[in-house]
Design a protein around this motif. Structure first.
Motif, mmCIF file in Angstrom:
data_model
loop_
_atom_site.group_PDB
_atom_site.id
_atom_site.type_symbol
_atom_site.label_atom_id
_atom_site.label_comp_id
_atom_site.label_asym_id
_atom_site.label_seq_id
_atom_site.Cartn_x
_atom_site.Cartn_y
_atom_site.Cartn_z
ATOM 1 N N MET A 1 0.827 -1.182 0.000
ATOM 2 C CA MET A 1 0.000 0.000 0.000
ATOM 3 C C MET A 1 0.874 1.250 0.000
ATOM 4 S SD MET A 1 -1.578 2.754 1.775
ATOM 5 C CE MET A 1 -1.061 2.644 3.426
ATOM 6 N N LEU A 2 1.921 1.244 0.809
ATOM 7 C CA LEU A 2 2.785 2.423 0.881
ATOM 8 C C LEU A 2 3.456 2.714 -0.455
ATOM 9 C CD1 LEU A 2 4.385 1.801 4.377
ATOM 10 C CD2 LEU A 2 2.565 3.411 3.810
ATOM 11 N N ASP A 3 3.891 1.683 -1.152
ATOM 12 C CA ASP A 3 4.458 1.875 -2.497
ATOM 13 C C ASP A 3 3.409 2.432 -3.452
ATOM 14 O OD1 ASP A 3 7.190 1.239 -2.555
ATOM 15 O OD2 ASP A 3 6.776 -0.908 -2.645
ATOM 16 N N ARG A 4 2.235 1.859 -3.413
ATOM 17 C CA ARG A 4 1.167 2.244 -4.329
ATOM 18 C C ARG A 4 0.799 3.719 -4.191
ATOM 19 N NH1 ARG A 4 -2.928 -1.918 -3.810
ATOM 20 N NH2 ARG A 4 -3.275 -1.013 -1.779
ATOM 21 N N TYR A 5 0.857 4.246 -2.974
ATOM 22 C CA TYR A 5 0.512 5.649 -2.753
ATOM 23 C C TYR A 5 1.701 6.589 -2.824
ATOM 24 C CZ TYR A 5 -4.217 4.245 -1.787
ATOM 25 O OH TYR A 5 -5.479 3.733 -1.915
ATOM 26 N N GLY A 6 2.869 6.077 -3.188
ATOM 27 C CA GLY A 6 4.022 6.933 -3.459
ATOM 28 C C GLY A 6 4.908 7.275 -2.275
ATOM 29 N N PHE A 7 4.787 6.546 -1.160
ATOM 30 C CA PHE A 7 5.614 6.841 0.010
ATOM 31 C C PHE A 7 7.037 6.284 -0.098
ATOM 32 C CE2 PHE A 7 1.396 7.410 1.913
ATOM 33 C CZ PHE A 7 1.580 8.590 2.610
ATOM 34 N N GLU A 8 7.270 5.344 -0.988
ATOM 35 C CA GLU A 8 8.583 4.730 -1.195
ATOM 36 C C GLU A 8 9.201 4.218 0.122
ATOM 37 O OE1 GLU A 8 11.140 7.298 -3.508
ATOM 38 O OE2 GLU A 8 9.568 7.641 -4.990
ATOM 39 N N PRO A 9 8.571 3.235 0.753
ATOM 40 C CA PRO A 9 9.082 2.719 2.021
ATOM 41 C C PRO A 9 10.426 2.016 1.863
ATOM 42 C CG PRO A 9 7.354 1.300 1.187
ATOM 43 C CD PRO A 9 7.408 2.498 0.278
ATOM 44 N N ALA A 10 11.282 2.189 2.871
ATOM 45 C CA ALA A 10 12.586 1.524 2.896
ATOM 46 C C ALA A 10 12.841 1.057 4.329
ATOM 47 C CB ALA A 10 13.677 2.480 2.442
ATOM 48 N N ARG A 11 13.132 -0.220 4.486
ATOM 49 C CA ARG A 11 13.411 -0.755 5.821
ATOM 50 C C ARG A 11 14.829 -0.351 6.201
ATOM 51 N NH1 ARG A 11 10.936 -3.967 9.161
ATOM 52 N NH2 ARG A 11 9.451 -4.682 7.604
ATOM 53 N N GLU A 12 14.955 0.509 7.202
ATOM 54 C CA GLU A 12 16.261 0.966 7.668
ATOM 55 C C GLU A 12 16.835 0.069 8.755
ATOM 56 O OE1 GLU A 12 16.045 5.086 8.805
ATOM 57 O OE2 GLU A 12 16.390 5.675 6.740
ATOM 58 N N ALA A 13 15.971 -0.625 9.450
ATOM 59 C CA ALA A 13 16.362 -1.539 10.526
ATOM 60 C C ALA A 13 15.229 -2.541 10.683
ATOM 61 C CB ALA A 13 16.582 -0.755 11.827
ATOM 62 N N PRO A 14 15.463 -3.637 11.397
ATOM 63 C CA PRO A 14 14.386 -4.618 11.575
ATOM 64 C C PRO A 14 13.130 -4.029 12.216
ATOM 65 C CG PRO A 14 16.478 -5.561 12.252
ATOM 66 C CD PRO A 14 16.725 -4.094 11.991
ATOM 67 N N ASP A 15 13.288 -2.950 12.977
ATOM 68 C CA ASP A 15 12.146 -2.364 13.680
ATOM 69 C C ASP A 15 11.760 -0.979 13.167
ATOM 70 O OD1 ASP A 15 14.382 -1.024 14.540
ATOM 71 O OD2 ASP A 15 13.857 -1.077 16.664
ATOM 72 N N ARG A 16 12.221 -0.609 11.956
ATOM 73 C CA ARG A 16 11.946 0.739 11.452
ATOM 74 C C ARG A 16 11.841 0.768 9.926
ATOM 75 N NH1 ARG A 16 15.847 3.386 13.896
ATOM 76 N NH2 ARG A 16 17.283 3.167 12.183
ATOM 77 N N VAL A 17 10.769 1.436 9.438
ATOM 78 C CA VAL A 17 10.584 1.665 8.004
ATOM 79 C C VAL A 17 10.533 3.169 7.782
ATOM 80 C CG1 VAL A 17 9.027 1.382 6.032
ATOM 81 C CG2 VAL A 17 9.355 -0.504 7.640
ATOM 82 N N ARG A 18 11.444 3.663 6.985
ATOM 83 C CA ARG A 18 11.501 5.083 6.637
ATOM 84 C C ARG A 18 10.733 5.280 5.334
ATOM 85 N NH1 ARG A 18 11.870 9.648 9.099
ATOM 86 N NH2 ARG A 18 12.041 11.186 7.507
ATOM 87 N N LEU A 19 9.963 6.341 5.239
ATOM 88 C CA LEU A 19 9.208 6.659 4.021
ATOM 89 C C LEU A 19 10.023 7.681 3.246
ATOM 90 C CD1 LEU A 19 5.708 6.805 5.701
ATOM 91 C CD2 LEU A 19 6.830 4.864 4.593
ATOM 92 N N ARG A 20 10.607 7.255 2.138
ATOM 93 C CA ARG A 20 11.571 8.056 1.384
ATOM 94 C C ARG A 20 10.953 9.186 0.567
ATOM 95 N NH1 ARG A 20 16.011 7.342 3.952
ATOM 96 N NH2 ARG A 20 16.640 5.195 4.099
ATOM 97 N N ASN A 21 9.645 9.179 0.421
ATOM 98 C CA ASN A 21 9.004 10.195 -0.412
ATOM 99 C C ASN A 21 7.700 10.653 0.227
ATOM 100 O OD1 ASN A 21 8.675 11.711 -2.949
ATOM 101 N ND2 ASN A 21 6.933 10.362 -3.247
ATOM 102 N N CYS A 22 7.438 11.923 0.109
ATOM 103 C CA CYS A 22 6.135 12.458 0.504
ATOM 104 C C CYS A 22 5.301 12.606 -0.765
ATOM 105 C CB CYS A 22 6.286 13.812 1.192
ATOM 106 S SG CYS A 22 4.687 14.577 1.571
ATOM 107 N N PRO A 23 4.186 11.906 -0.869
ATOM 108 C CA PRO A 23 3.359 12.009 -2.069
ATOM 109 C C PRO A 23 2.789 13.417 -2.268
ATOM 110 C CG PRO A 23 2.617 10.193 -0.677
ATOM 111 C CD PRO A 23 3.661 10.927 0.075
#
Length: 82
Positions: free
Chosen positions: A1-23
């Protein structure tokens, strides 16, 4: 879902996902508090809808990226019950 809406999620650590883009980047440049609050509320609601109490959306502004990241809900001591 995050990819589909343009947030470009990236797992930075096992317990953290950073959203690389603001749609909503063009609007965020003009009204960052509004857009960051909207993204935070949207992602918090999405996680609640998924019934994912172990994950939380937190405000974590970083230049050129979405101001929200997803992380372990117990990381800041609040716990999953909040």
């Amino acid at each position: 879902m995050l990819d589909r809406y343009g947030f470009e999620p990236a797992r930075e650590a096992p317990d953290r996902v950073r959203l690389r883009n603001c749609p909503f980047h063009p609007l965020a440049a003009q009204a960052p508090d509004l857009v960051c609050g909207m993204n935070h509320a949207f992602l918090t609601g999405y996680l609640q809808g998924l019934r994912a109490p172990a994950v939380q959306a937190i405000l974590a502004p970083s230049p050129g990226e979405c101001c929200v990241e997803l992380q372990d809900a117990t990381e800041d001591g609040e716990g999953a019950a909040d």
